[in-house]
Design a protein around this motif. Structure first.
Motif, short mmCIF file in Angstrom:
data_model
loop_
_atom_site.label_atom_id
_atom_site.label_comp_id
_atom_site.label_asym_id
_atom_site.label_seq_id
_atom_site.Cartn_x
_atom_site.Cartn_y
_atom_site.Cartn_z
N ARG A 181 0.81 -1.23 0.00
CA ARG A 181 0.00 0.00 0.00
C ARG A 181 0.84 1.27 0.00
NH1 ARG A 181 -5.55 -0.99 2.13
NH2 ARG A 181 -5.86 -3.14 1.51
N ASN A 183 0.98 2.92 -3.92
CA ASN A 183 -0.02 3.86 -4.45
C ASN A 183 -0.49 4.80 -3.34
OD1 ASN A 183 -1.49 2.00 -3.02
ND2 ASN A 183 -3.15 1.83 -4.50
N MET A 237 -1.80 4.34 -0.49
CA MET A 237 -3.08 4.09 0.17
C MET A 237 -2.94 4.29 1.68
SD MET A 237 -5.59 3.59 -1.82
CE MET A 237 -6.92 2.63 -1.11
N LEU A 241 -4.45 7.20 3.86
CA LEU A 241 -5.79 7.23 4.44
C LEU A 241 -5.78 6.90 5.92
CD1 LEU A 241 -7.72 5.32 1.63
CD2 LEU A 241 -7.39 7.76 1.87
N ARG A 290 -2.11 7.12 -8.60
CA ARG A 290 -3.07 6.02 -8.49
C ARG A 290 -3.66 5.65 -9.84
NH1 ARG A 290 -5.74 8.19 -2.97
NH2 ARG A 290 -4.00 7.66 -1.59
N MET A 326 -4.96 -0.98 -8.20
CA MET A 326 -4.95 -1.90 -7.06
C MET A 326 -6.21 -2.76 -7.05
SD MET A 326 -4.04 -1.07 -3.15
CE MET A 326 -3.36 -2.37 -2.16
N PHE A 353 -8.22 -5.52 -4.41
CA PHE A 353 -8.23 -5.81 -2.97
C PHE A 353 -8.60 -7.26 -2.67
CE2 PHE A 353 -8.77 -1.34 -3.59
CZ PHE A 353 -7.98 -0.78 -2.62
N LYS A 411 -11.03 -8.48 -0.68
CA LYS A 411 -12.44 -8.77 -0.84
C LYS A 411 -12.91 -8.04 -2.10
CE LYS A 411 -16.65 -8.70 1.90
NZ LYS A 411 -17.35 -7.42 1.75
N ASN A 430 -14.62 -5.70 -4.35
CA ASN A 430 -15.41 -4.54 -3.92
C ASN A 430 -15.97 -3.75 -5.11
OD1 ASN A 430 -13.00 -3.56 -4.81
ND2 ASN A 430 -12.67 -2.14 -3.13
N PRO A 431 -16.72 -4.44 -6.01
CA PRO A 431 -17.35 -3.67 -7.08
C PRO A 431 -18.31 -2.67 -6.47
CG PRO A 431 -18.30 -5.87 -6.97
CD PRO A 431 -17.13 -5.85 -6.04
N PHE A 432 -18.42 -1.48 -7.09
CA PHE A 432 -19.33 -0.48 -6.57
C PHE A 432 -20.77 -0.91 -6.85
CE2 PHE A 432 -15.68 2.39 -8.01
CZ PHE A 432 -15.04 2.26 -6.80
N ARG A 467 -11.79 -2.94 -13.79
CA ARG A 467 -11.99 -1.56 -13.35
C ARG A 467 -10.65 -0.86 -13.14
NH1 ARG A 467 -15.14 -1.14 -7.84
NH2 ARG A 467 -13.08 -1.62 -7.04
N ALA A 468 -9.69 -1.63 -12.57
CA ALA A 468 -8.36 -1.06 -12.36
C ALA A 468 -7.65 -0.85 -13.70
CB ALA A 468 -7.54 -1.97 -11.46
#
Lengths: 274, 252
Positions: free
Chosen positions: B49, B52, B54, B57, B85, B90, B92, B94, B96-98, B161-162
């Motif tokens: 992490r 990029n 991350m 955060l 980014r 990246m 993940f 799990k 995590n599609p929106f 998506r990435a």
């Protein structure tokens, strides 16, 4: 097998659960029995007179109050919650302060809001007893409800969405408004419905701030009464008890309608995103 | 931005008082798959992490050392994190599609970078889904919600998506740990294809997975890199005793 204490506790819990349901049913049936026979067409005439005691102006005014109040409270509440949940550092003093303020606001009796609204909006700002004074008072009153439910809705959005959005290079604003807020809408909607329920059912705060004139207001600064205030006025005058019951039937139907509509909308939205 | 590798020199990371990563140096080569293995809490996910940013955060997280990605010091004051980014995608643990349509998910990144024309977006969406090996399964349901996909499909959607951001590097944080063996296999095959075009860094709990897909492997322990070498060398002839103990299953 079972000990007597178990049976006793079982009956106790069961009995109280039944009591809750029975009291709800009792109220509804009581109102329906006493109200429906008096639901005459004259009660829905366009203009109120002391003879027909029409509730038509009150129904329209109720819609005005609901829309005007939501127009002010919902954006304010949503932005406040976004700030609290997404922008402020965790454990910051401001959040604790704002949060306890919201909690206290939620616990204040509505008659106190009425008094505040009268001094603030009716007199200090000079809006008089009016649609706008009443709506502003209601806005202050339901703001805590909207903030609390929106906060919960935003917090329950899974962290993976935010992470995923940031990892794609999106800024905070884009992540919050394109990903987090849309997924929190069913929860926010639940809060809005709760707020509508409070507006429709409110009397004390409105009597002090909106007055009780039974007319459809033509301007923001004119007085008006909602259905609940109308009902209070009728029953307070003592010789319109039957009409008050009839009004209660309509009030019940409206609340029922709002609840059903909200459930349907929430389901539609979740179905779309699932 | 000539070569898209990653070069780390003397990297330390603190969470408040906790010293999570200790003096890590590493050269990650372009167009290779590099795997990070090690027991839970060894810092491998924390390390990935960094690339990029991350970790920005997380409050109280402090990173020091030289971290050069694509020839640029990404912790320099004037770094454009958004651009970083975009270049470093990246995926993940799990999926995590929106909660939006499949199309909207893939179009999210290009839209973020200002692409508005429909035909351009259409091309990016199709291309990314093809690269992620998902086009055949979803081309007739692009307007359906992404949450209706299976777990493995969701994860490939997250990869698409990435990729839609047209990154140079793809970071994968245990991308198959929530998936069944068949979906895992599909994703591993995908990683092998993608490395032609992308530099891939993957964190994995699964040592077999590292041997199957990684060209090079780093073994992490207690916030340190114990050993970093060719995957073959790490798994057949490790230099360090601790690496040997870990890969032979004596701990972790």
């Amino acid at each position: 097998m079972r000990k007597p204490i178990d049976i006793f506790l079982f009956c106790l819990t069961w009995g109280f659960a039944a009591l809750t349901l029975i009291s709800l049913l009792f109220i509804i049936i009581h109102v329906l029995i006493n109200g429906i026979p008096h639901l005459t067409p004259t009660l829905f005439e366009r203009r109120f007179t002391t003879d027909n005691v029409s509730m038509f102006p009150a129904i329209i005014s109720t819609i005005f109050f609901v829309l005007l109040t939501l127009l002010m409270a919902v954006p304010l509440g949503i932005f406040a919650s976004i700030y609290l949940v997404e922008y402020v550092k965790k454990g910051s003093k401001i959040v604790t302060l704002i949060r306890s303020a919201t909690e206290m606001l939620a616990g204040i009796p509505s008659v106190v809001y009425g008094l505040f609204g009268m001094l603030m909006f009716v007199e200090f700002f000079g809006f008089g007893w009016s649609l706008i004074s009443g709506s502003l008072t209601l806005t202050v009153m339901i703001l805590p409800v909207v903030i609390r439910t929106t906060e919960e809705a935003l917090k329950s959005v899974q962290g993976g969405y935010r992470e995923g959005g940031f990892a794609l290079g999106a800024g905070k604003l884009r992540v919050v408004f394109r990903i987090v807020l849309p997924s929190a809408i069913p929860g926010i909607l639940a809060g809005v419905i709760l707020a509508i329920g409070r507006i429709v059912g409110e009397t004390a705060a409105l009597i002090f701030t909106a007055g009780t004139i039974p007319q459809v207001p033509q301007e923001l600064t004119q007085s008006a009464r909602t259905l609940a205030v109308h009902m209070w006025a009728l029953s307070a005058e003592a010789h319109h008890t039957n009409e008050a019951y009839a009004t209660a039937v309509i009030l019940l139907l409206i609340v029922l309608g709002i609840n059903t509509a909200s459930a349907v909308i929430a389901r539609l939205i979740t179905a779309k995103t699932k | 931005m000539d070569s898209y590798g990653i070069s780390v020199k003397g990297c330390d990371l603190h969470y408040g008082d906790f010293h999570a990563l200790k003096n890590i140096s590493m050269e990650i080569k372009e167009h290779r798959v590099t795997a990070f293995i090690g027991p839970s809490g060894c810092g491998k996910s924390t390390f990935i992490r960094i690339f990029n940013r991350m970790n920005d955060l997380i409050e109280n997280c402090r990173v020091t050392g030289d971290i050069i990605v694509g020839g640029e010091d990404i912790y320099a004051k004037n770094t454009d994190v958004t651009l970083l980014r975009k270049n470093v995608g990246m995926v993940f643990q799990k999926p995590n599609p929106f909660p939006m349509t499949i199309y909207e998910n893939v179009a999210f990144a290009p839209r973020t970078y200002g692409i508005k024309k429909k035909n351009e977006l259409d091309d990016i969406v199709e291309g990314s889904l093809r690269k992620a090996g998902l086009w055949g399964e979803v081309h007739d349901r692009l307007k359906k919600s992404a949450l209706g996909l299976s777990g493995g499909q969701q994860q490939r959607l997250c990869i698409a998506r990435a990729l839609a951001a047209e990154p140079k590097i793809l970071l994968m944080d245990e991308p198959t740990s929530a998936l069944d063996p068949i979906s895992t296999g599909t994703i591993e095959d995908l990683v092998n294809e993608l490395k032609q075009q992308y530099t891939i860094v993957i964190v994995t709990h699964n040592m077999q997975q590292a041997t199957r897909i990684a060209d090079e492997t780093a073994f992490f322990l207690m916030g340190e890199v114990v050993e970093f070498d060719d995957t073959n060398k790490i798994f057949t002839n490790p230099t360090d005793k601790r690496t040997e103990n870990y890969i032979t299953g004596r701990f972790g």
